[in-house]
Write a protein that holds these residues in place. Sequence first.
Motif, short mmCIF file in Angstrom:
data_model
loop_
_atom_site.label_atom_id
_atom_site.label_comp_id
_atom_site.label_asym_id
_atom_site.label_seq_id
_atom_site.Cartn_x
_atom_site.Cartn_y
_atom_site.Cartn_z
N ASN A 91 41.20 7.83 34.07
CA ASN A 91 40.85 6.83 33.24
C ASN A 91 40.99 5.30 33.81
O ASN A 91 40.83 5.02 34.89
N ILE A 92 41.72 4.47 33.06
CA ILE A 92 41.82 2.80 33.69
C ILE A 92 42.79 2.79 34.68
O ILE A 92 43.13 1.63 35.13
N GLY A 93 43.66 3.76 34.75
CA GLY A 93 44.74 3.56 36.01
C GLY A 93 46.28 3.46 35.34
O GLY A 93 46.86 3.13 36.08
N LYS A 122 39.37 0.88 39.45
CA LYS A 122 39.10 -0.05 40.66
C LYS A 122 39.72 -1.39 40.48
O LYS A 122 40.42 -1.94 41.44
N ALA A 123 39.13 -2.08 39.44
CA ALA A 123 39.68 -3.62 39.28
C ALA A 123 41.14 -3.75 39.07
O ALA A 123 41.91 -4.63 39.59
N ASN A 124 41.69 -2.59 38.25
CA ASN A 124 43.14 -2.77 37.99
C ASN A 124 44.15 -2.42 39.43
O ASN A 124 45.11 -2.91 39.45
N ALA A 126 42.70 -3.28 42.49
CA ALA A 126 42.60 -4.40 43.27
C ALA A 126 43.43 -5.54 42.59
O ALA A 126 44.09 -6.21 43.63
N ASN A 127 43.20 -5.79 41.41
CA ASN A 127 43.81 -7.03 40.93
C ASN A 127 45.52 -7.06 41.12
O ASN A 127 46.01 -7.98 40.99
N ASN A 128 45.99 -5.70 41.34
CA ASN A 128 47.66 -5.73 41.39
C ASN A 128 47.77 -5.41 42.68
O ASN A 128 48.97 -5.21 43.09
N GLN A 129 47.06 -5.55 43.65
CA GLN A 129 47.12 -5.34 44.98
C GLN A 129 48.01 -4.09 45.54
O GLN A 129 48.78 -4.10 46.29
#
Length: 281
Positions: A91-93, A122-124, A126-129
Amino acid sequence: MSLKPISHSIRIVEDAIRISGESGMRYSVRERLSLFRARMTKGHQAQVLDYKVKYLNRASFRIALWEIFFKGEYRFTARTEAPVILDCGANIGLATLFFKHLYAQARITAFEADPNIAEVLKANIANNQLRDVEVQNLMLANTEGDSSFFVTNDPAANLMGSANPNRVSDHREVTVPAARLSRFIKGPVDFLKLDVEGSEFDVLDDLIASGSLSQIASMVIEYHHKIGSAPSRLSRFLGTLEDHGYEYQIGALGCDPITLQDVYQDITIGAYRRGDVSKTS
């Protein structure tokens, strides 16, 4: 002086303290307050512990946040500081973030079939590195190639997606790439989270046929019982786990009173190999 702000603050602290008791997690006071505030947040982004989380649907986010972080549904004890984890139906991770909170060095492969939700996943990440996390925009199945997948017409209202159209109300059909999970298992797996909305038999059959099931130490499976009033097959699923050396615990929701018939239920199965030190706990 109004007592309303004071009573509200007391309720926040009480609910925050309750989080640790329900999840078994050793959250700090700051972390508990963060989780409570995340559950109360509005809009399409929240702060969950030290993570910034984007989401599409507030109701779905709140449910997943409660199950994963408040209840600790995927909490497990690993044999190593860098466990190998398969997050199937990511889902969104949120589960991926939870695993990284548990084990910062975890090596995770996150699978999500819905292309729109996979972009948020993917954004979650990437945004949290997050390091050592790989996303696969795939539907897990017992075949390879393009396959039909059913998603809701309004992702802002519901994030449900499934290979079974009976699992998704007000759906539309999309074509997504399908793959066998066994293709991604190259060695021992410490933990498998399997929530694939009705495809759990296909995934299990593939793992058995490929010989990959023996590599998995423990898992939490969301079994979808009687989708569209389908015939009962739970005993076959559990029997297969037993035949391949797994013990398990079971939790279920969705049928009250129990005398109801042809009712869909989410059944959670926590499975672990006999004699293995890495278990759900």
